[in-house]
Write a protein that holds these residues in place. Structure first.
Motif, PDB file in Angstrom:
ATOM      1  N   UNK A   1      52.123  89.158 -68.073  1.00 39.91           N
ATOM      2  CA  UNK A   1      53.100  87.997 -68.414  1.00 39.91           C
ATOM      3  C   UNK A   1      52.715  86.662 -67.731  1.00 39.91           C
ATOM      4  N   UNK A   2      52.222  86.679 -66.669  1.00 42.55           N
ATOM      5  CA  UNK A   2      51.393  85.446 -65.993  1.00 42.55           C
ATOM      6  C   UNK A   2      50.418  85.040 -66.649  1.00 42.55           C
ATOM      7  N   UNK A   3      49.658  85.817 -66.933  1.00 41.62           N
ATOM      8  CA  UNK A   3      48.546  85.497 -67.858  1.00 41.62           C
ATOM      9  C   UNK A   3      48.678  85.012 -69.130  1.00 41.62           C
ATOM     10  N   UNK A   4      49.684  85.571 -69.749  1.00 38.66           N
ATOM     11  CA  UNK A   4      50.285  84.816 -71.125  1.00 38.66           C
ATOM     12  C   UNK A   4      50.981  83.568 -71.102  1.00 38.66           C
ATOM     13  N   UNK A   5      51.821  83.595 -69.901  1.00 41.64           N
ATOM     14  CA  UNK A   5      52.445  82.149 -69.464  1.00 41.64           C
ATOM     15  C   UNK A   5      51.376  81.036 -69.420  1.00 41.64           C
ATOM     16  N   UNK A   6      50.516  81.295 -68.815  1.00 40.85           N
ATOM     17  CA  UNK A   6      49.494  80.362 -68.502  1.00 40.85           C
ATOM     18  C   UNK A   6      48.730  79.973 -69.908  1.00 40.85           C
ATOM     19  N   UNK A   7      48.310  81.012 -70.871  1.00 36.06           N
ATOM     20  CA  UNK A   7      47.880  80.621 -71.988  1.00 36.06           C
ATOM     21  C   UNK A   7      48.871  79.829 -72.956  1.00 36.06           C
ATOM     22  N   UNK A   8      50.135  80.471 -72.847  1.00 32.02           N
ATOM     23  CA  UNK A   8      50.902  79.378 -73.850  1.00 32.02           C
ATOM     24  C   UNK A   8      51.220  77.938 -73.212  1.00 32.02           C
ATOM     25  N   UNK A   9      51.095  77.869 -72.032  1.00 30.47           N
ATOM     26  CA  UNK A   9      51.294  76.534 -71.524  1.00 30.47           C
ATOM     27  C   UNK A   9      50.241  75.621 -72.042  1.00 30.47           C
ATOM     28  N   UNK A  10      49.017  76.051 -72.243  1.00 29.71           N
ATOM     29  CA  UNK A  10      47.728  75.208 -72.447  1.00 29.71           C
ATOM     30  C   UNK A  10      47.017  75.059 -70.948  1.00 29.71           C
ATOM     31  N   UNK A  11      46.141  74.423 -71.521  1.00 32.16           N
ATOM     32  CA  UNK A  11      44.981  74.404 -70.149  1.00 32.16           C
ATOM     33  C   UNK A  11      45.326  72.922 -69.479  1.00 32.16           C
ATOM     34  N   UNK A  12      46.194  72.287 -69.702  1.00 31.66           N
ATOM     35  CA  UNK A  12      46.721  70.893 -69.028  1.00 31.66           C
ATOM     36  C   UNK A  12      47.380  71.281 -67.603  1.00 31.66           C
ATOM     37  N   UNK A  13      47.907  72.445 -67.405  1.00 33.70           N
ATOM     38  CA  UNK A  13      48.776  72.609 -66.354  1.00 33.70           C
ATOM     39  C   UNK A  13      48.194  73.468 -65.355  1.00 33.70           C
ATOM     40  N   UNK A  14      47.285  74.081 -65.377  1.00 37.74           N
ATOM     41  CA  UNK A  14      46.727  75.058 -64.515  1.00 37.74           C
ATOM     42  C   UNK A  14      45.341  75.057 -64.554  1.00 37.74           C
ATOM     43  N   UNK A  15      44.511  74.785 -63.325  1.00 40.78           N
ATOM     44  CA  UNK A  15      43.297  74.969 -63.248  1.00 40.78           C
ATOM     45  C   UNK A  15      42.837  76.095 -62.148  1.00 40.78           C
ATOM     46  N   UNK A  16      42.269  77.045 -62.695  1.00 40.35           N
ATOM     47  CA  UNK A  16      41.868  78.273 -61.915  1.00 40.35           C
ATOM     48  C   UNK A  16      40.717  77.759 -60.839  1.00 40.35           C
ATOM     49  N   UNK A  17      39.992  76.651 -61.152  1.00 35.15           N
ATOM     50  CA  UNK A  17      38.767  76.424 -60.181  1.00 35.15           C
ATOM     51  C   UNK A  17      39.533  75.558 -59.246  1.00 35.15           C
TER      52      UNK A  17
END
Length: 143
Positions: A100-116
């Motif tokens: 669910x956490x992975x899916x939430x990150x995916x659905x929110x788009x790339x602008x909100x979370x930067x894994x680096x």
């Protein structure tokens, strides 16, 4: 060697709690082995994934093109993949939460979370429990 990996054919690997990193060869051996596992979905994990899916379907701001049955299928596959990676025989609530956490990150788009630019928590177990409680409250699930 930790109990989780005692039965793994790649048990020559250093224990995850020893602090030593696995060599690329040992990591490949472990990943090759866990790929063959077929964990069974627990009832709690099934409930968690289906409630999350229903919540996504009912969301007012949802993207109808992204909240189809394929979303649920993807959640199941992600939970199963995490379960295999963790060498579980059963898909647990933790595996479902990660999916669910992975899916939430995916659905929110790339602008909100930067894994680096993110950091691992100091206490992963405590962090997981906090995330679990938040998600269970959000989905109105009481185990």
């Amino acid at each position: 060697m930790c109990a989780v990996h005692d039965q793994c054919p790649a048990k020559g690997l250093q224990c995850c709690s020893s602090g030593k990193l696995w060599s690329l060869r040992k990591l490949q051996a472990y990943l090759f082995h866990v790929r063959s596992l077929t964990p069974v979905m627990s009832e709690r994990a099934k409930l968690l994934l289906s409630k999350y899916y229903q919540l996504q379907r009912q969301a007012a701001a949802r993207c109808a093109a992204r909240t189809t049955v394929r979303l649920l299928e993807s959640l199941v596959r992600l939970a199963q993949a995490h379960s295999r990676l963790m060498y579980h025989k059963e898909v647990t609530v933790q595996d479902a939460l990660v999916a669910i956490s992975v899916m939430d990150c995916s659905l929110q788009g790339t602008g909100r979370f930067n894994v680096l630019h993110s950091a691992f928590p100091d206490n992963a177990d405590e962090d997981y429990l906090q995330q679990e409680q938040k998600l269970l409250q959000r989905l109105d699930i009481h185990f």
